[in-house]
Write a protein that holds these residues in place. Sequence first.
Motif, short mmCIF file in Angstrom:
data_model
loop_
_atom_site.label_atom_id
_atom_site.label_comp_id
_atom_site.label_asym_id
_atom_site.label_seq_id
_atom_site.Cartn_x
_atom_site.Cartn_y
_atom_site.Cartn_z
N UNK A 284 3.32 12.80 -6.48
CA UNK A 284 4.08 13.73 -7.31
C UNK A 284 5.22 14.44 -6.56
N UNK A 285 5.30 14.23 -5.24
CA UNK A 285 6.41 14.85 -4.50
C UNK A 285 7.63 13.96 -4.46
N UNK B 299 -8.75 -0.45 2.11
CA UNK B 299 -8.17 -0.60 0.79
C UNK B 299 -9.10 -1.41 -0.11
N UNK C 240 3.96 12.93 3.14
CA UNK C 240 3.35 12.18 4.26
C UNK C 240 2.82 10.86 3.76
N UNK D 285 -4.07 8.53 -8.86
CA UNK D 285 -4.17 7.74 -7.62
C UNK D 285 -3.81 8.58 -6.41
N UNK D 286 -2.84 9.43 -6.60
CA UNK D 286 -2.43 10.30 -5.50
C UNK D 286 -3.55 11.25 -5.10
N UNK E 126 2.25 21.33 -0.84
CA UNK E 126 3.68 21.15 -1.12
C UNK E 126 3.99 21.25 -2.60
N UNK E 127 5.11 21.90 -2.91
CA UNK E 127 5.49 21.98 -4.33
C UNK E 127 5.89 20.62 -4.90
N UNK E 128 5.62 20.44 -6.19
CA UNK E 128 6.03 19.24 -6.91
C UNK E 128 6.99 19.67 -8.02
N UNK E 129 7.78 18.74 -8.55
CA UNK E 129 8.77 19.13 -9.56
C UNK E 129 8.16 19.85 -10.76
N UNK E 130 6.97 19.46 -11.16
CA UNK E 130 6.44 19.96 -12.43
C UNK E 130 5.34 21.00 -12.22
N UNK F 68 9.08 14.94 -14.39
CA UNK F 68 8.33 15.75 -15.34
C UNK F 68 8.73 17.22 -15.18
N UNK F 69 8.70 18.02 -16.23
CA UNK F 69 8.24 17.65 -17.57
C UNK F 69 9.31 17.00 -18.44
N UNK G 105 0.09 19.41 6.85
CA UNK G 105 -0.47 18.36 6.00
C UNK G 105 -1.09 17.22 6.79
N UNK G 106 -0.77 17.14 8.08
CA UNK G 106 -1.30 16.02 8.84
C UNK G 106 -2.69 16.34 9.40
N UNK H 178 -6.25 9.67 -3.11
CA UNK H 178 -5.89 9.60 -1.69
C UNK H 178 -6.14 10.92 -0.98
N UNK I 124 -12.90 -4.03 3.38
CA UNK I 124 -12.43 -3.33 4.56
C UNK I 124 -12.64 -1.82 4.49
N UNK J 44 -0.06 20.49 -11.48
CA UNK J 44 1.08 19.89 -12.17
C UNK J 44 0.93 20.11 -13.66
N UNK K 88 0.82 -1.20 0.00
CA UNK K 88 0.00 0.00 0.00
C UNK K 88 0.86 1.26 0.00
N UNK L 186 10.92 15.40 -2.86
CA UNK L 186 11.01 16.77 -3.41
C UNK L 186 10.48 17.78 -2.41
N UNK L 187 9.39 17.41 -1.71
CA UNK L 187 8.85 18.19 -0.60
C UNK L 187 8.68 17.20 0.54
N UNK M 254 -1.56 9.19 -14.86
CA UNK M 254 -0.85 8.33 -13.90
C UNK M 254 -0.76 8.93 -12.50
N UNK M 255 -1.03 10.22 -12.37
CA UNK M 255 -0.94 10.83 -11.05
C UNK M 255 -2.23 10.71 -10.24
N UNK N 262 2.96 6.88 -6.79
CA UNK N 262 2.05 7.82 -7.47
C UNK N 262 2.10 9.20 -6.85
N UNK O 131 4.52 6.91 -13.16
CA UNK O 131 5.04 7.43 -14.44
C UNK O 131 6.31 6.72 -14.90
#
Lengths: 404, 464
Positions: free
Chosen positions: A57-58, B449, A303, B400-401, B416-420, A86-87, B435-436, B404, B453, B369, A48, A299-300, B397-398, A55, A351
């Motif tokens: 992105x961080x 899941x 959690x 699923x995140x 939070x920042x992401x690369x893209x 990415x990109x 974030x918590x 959640x 359950x 993104x 899990x 990257x960040x 593909x992102x 998946x 990805x």
Amino acid sequence: MTTTHTPDTLHRILDHSSRADPYPLYAELRKTPVALQEDGSYVISTYRELTGILHDPHLSSDVRHLSRPMPAAEAHTTPSFINLDPPEHDRLRRLAMRHFGPPHTPGLVTGMEPDLTAVVNGLIDDFAGKERIDIVDDFAYPFPVTVICHLLGVPREDEPRFHVWVNAIVDSLDYNPKTDPKEKLDNGMQARNDLTQYLGGLLEQRHGRPGDDLLARMANDDGPEGRMTDDEIVSTANLLLIAGHETTVNLITNGMLTLLRHPQILQRLRDEPDLIVPLVEELLRYEPPVHIIPWRAAYSDISIADTVIPKGSQIMLMLASGSRDPARFHDPDRFNPDRQDNQHLGFGSGIHLCFGGPMARLETQTALTALVRRLERPTLVTDPPPYRPSPILRGPIHLHIKQS
Amino acid sequence: MGSADTLQAFRRDGRIVIVGASLAGLRAAEALREEGFTGSLTMIGDELGEPYDRPPLSKQVLTGWVPAGNTTLPRRRDIDAQWLLGVPADGLDLATNHVHLADGRDVPFDRVLISTGVRARPWFVEAEAALDGVFVVRTREHAESLQRAMAAGPSRVLIIGAGFTGSEIASICRERDIPVTVAELAPAPLVGALGAMIGGVAADMQRAHGVDLRCGVKVTKLEGDAQGHFRRAHFSDGTTIDADVAVVALGGIRNTEWLRGSGLAAGPWGIACDTGCRALDLNGLITDDIFVAGDVARCPNPIYEYRLISLEHWVNAVEQAKVAAHNMLSAQADRWPHLSIPTFWSIQFGVNIKSVGVPTFADEVVVTQGSVPDHRFVAAYGYQGRVTAAVSFNNAKWLDHYRQLIETAAPFPPPCPTPDEPADAKPVPVDFPSPKLLAQGATVVVTGHDPGERRVTAAWQHHQ
Ligand SMILES: Cc1cc2nc3c(=O)[nH]c(=O)nc-3n(C[C@H](O)[C@H](O)[C@H](O)COP(=O)(O)OP(=O)(O)OC[C@H]3O[C@@H](n4cnc5c(N)ncnc54)[C@H](O)[C@@H]3O)c2cc1C
């Protein structure tokens, strides 16, 4: 789910003496799904959490986002898309995919089937009269190497040269400055440079000369997104050559070993050739060629399972452990080709999902089908067989069998 | 006999009837057998032929790539059912537990699953709808005749309604180099489902591919020639266009009329049920033996304040069918709630569009993104400071995140920042909740899941 220190388990997994059967250690590791190590890195071992993080992105594949610099060889060369985010990752992967799969090149992989069968049968023909066969040297290694050379446009005769380089590179993937001689890293870096130079030379001959191999296609492509630079083509070719070498070899060998350990299933495969498709999926779950993604960077702050992994941390992903997680797979330590809902992590997820997956599947299906059909009552000479050093790309270094 | 024995007897010899023999109906039937039901199973459907798949009808079938006849749904296992096809059910008697068929037959049941889906909303003027060259797309036959009309090389196709189906068909017209006009009352395509921001992107995409897109107008009249063939359309702004094919893509009507008088909470909005897919009666009471799944169901979702939501999504039909089948065979304590976060996909103009969550349940949206101009991005939707949905263009593909994030009521905008990250993302306020911490406004979170359950817990219980 709390974070604890379990350095012992991980070190025991990395130790060569555990190579033949790391699975009980993975079970130990899974008791702490997200485990902080002494060096500040994190090990993730449950299904899990692995799919969650793959998946996320961080999560970064770029060494530059690690707060602790990376000693390994990949820190020093033009990164291929596997080590980019990415990109850039998306662009390079897309540009490479144009020549490798749908929608622009549909049917490339399925179209290879007759060639694959011919290579496989040629290799098995050479078994004739031999009492003892090494599945690795006589079959599982030469087969994918022939295929990837043909696909990329690398002369097969040069194999002895780049074989040495590829070995040195793979050997340096798990370089640990504390325990390994610096030589191991240096050899890896030198080999990377040599391989890069070599592929660069091949690429040069392709410019302005369209052809069917991937190097020629990438060199002369005029798609809407333009062309890859020479550096990008060489790093892509690097990646495909290494991945084409080291993964399928292990998958086929692990497959043969698993079948020899499960004679009823081997017999079933003889009787029901269609079983090969779910069987290879199960193999990717049960004995995958890639056990570990040795590092990713946060990257960040990430959690996961109520743990916050701080920005810049190194994260190690235990894919093979996730595929044996009893919380996800019923009776996970049983090899069961009839398994339903087999969403294993054999090719990763997200990805970076294995680019060569469709080809690896077809190669392994072709190889195992032919071996099972043509070998006469094969038996294992030593069980367990000797293993290669790498805990990341895991597989036997030799697999001796006898036939009657 | 104890209730456990009764259930055992039902699983062995009971009678289950499924009304609506399409995606949800077939998947439920398979799940019933999978779970060990050995009694009698009857499938009632008003269409002839085996259950088939609808998404390809507005995609691969119209390009001519897949014949309409090749969309039969794959069978996961033998279901050993009695099939009553080509005849609609026209009544449900809850006093005697019978389904009444239009041809006069009565079919008795112990438990029934209703999965009658939706049908295409026809053009509102009957005589105009009957013109040759005016189409809707819901069934195999519809898709087949539209594909034939498109293959004949029409001078222009008019599409009325720029929702998903209309936009997909417009995309295929362009792929086949057929001139196409799209008329949409809203200010942009897809606005109803995805809001104005994404609507703007969709509009750009259509125009970039040469679609004559007309927004903020209504089609008022379809005009035919002497032979009864559609030729011209009139718009509310006084303009007209000439075309020889019109596709009416104005959404669906739920197939619930046959339940009038049954005492179920059924109507134009669907059939209300609980998260266990048990139908509600008119009083809002749960029935024990009547189950609902698929497009026709209207199911409360705890994540979205327990609102009753109906979805016309393929995955939803499949998942609801599984839950309904499981619950039909289970005692109260073993029943599953249907708590999946909705997902939807579409392909148009070479772009794969995918969503998770309920984008209409939102007050803000932000691109998190990728790049909007390149049509490769993810946008997150938020409602009162928590993530409630996400949409991706060529970036699936992102998701699923983001699923959640929705399940755990993560704060919006995602902090939070992401690369893209896009340069043009809206500036993010400085003061983030950790974030918590759960964002304000969420009352529940989903945990677990697998279907067995998955449970909802009150937000305050979850993170004490
Ligand atoms: C053109 C098109 C494209 C689509 N594309 C997508 C997509 O890309 N992605 C996505 O997620 N979803 C898509 N969908 C939606 C998806 O197909 C539906 O969500 C799905 O079909 C729902 O299945 P269902 O079984 O609930 O209902 P339906 O498929 O509508 O089936 C209901 C069945 O019941 C029958 N019936 C109705 N009344 C009676 C009665 N009284 N007696 C007996 N039988 C009756 C109907 O004739 C029908 O056969 C698309 C739908 C269409 C039409």
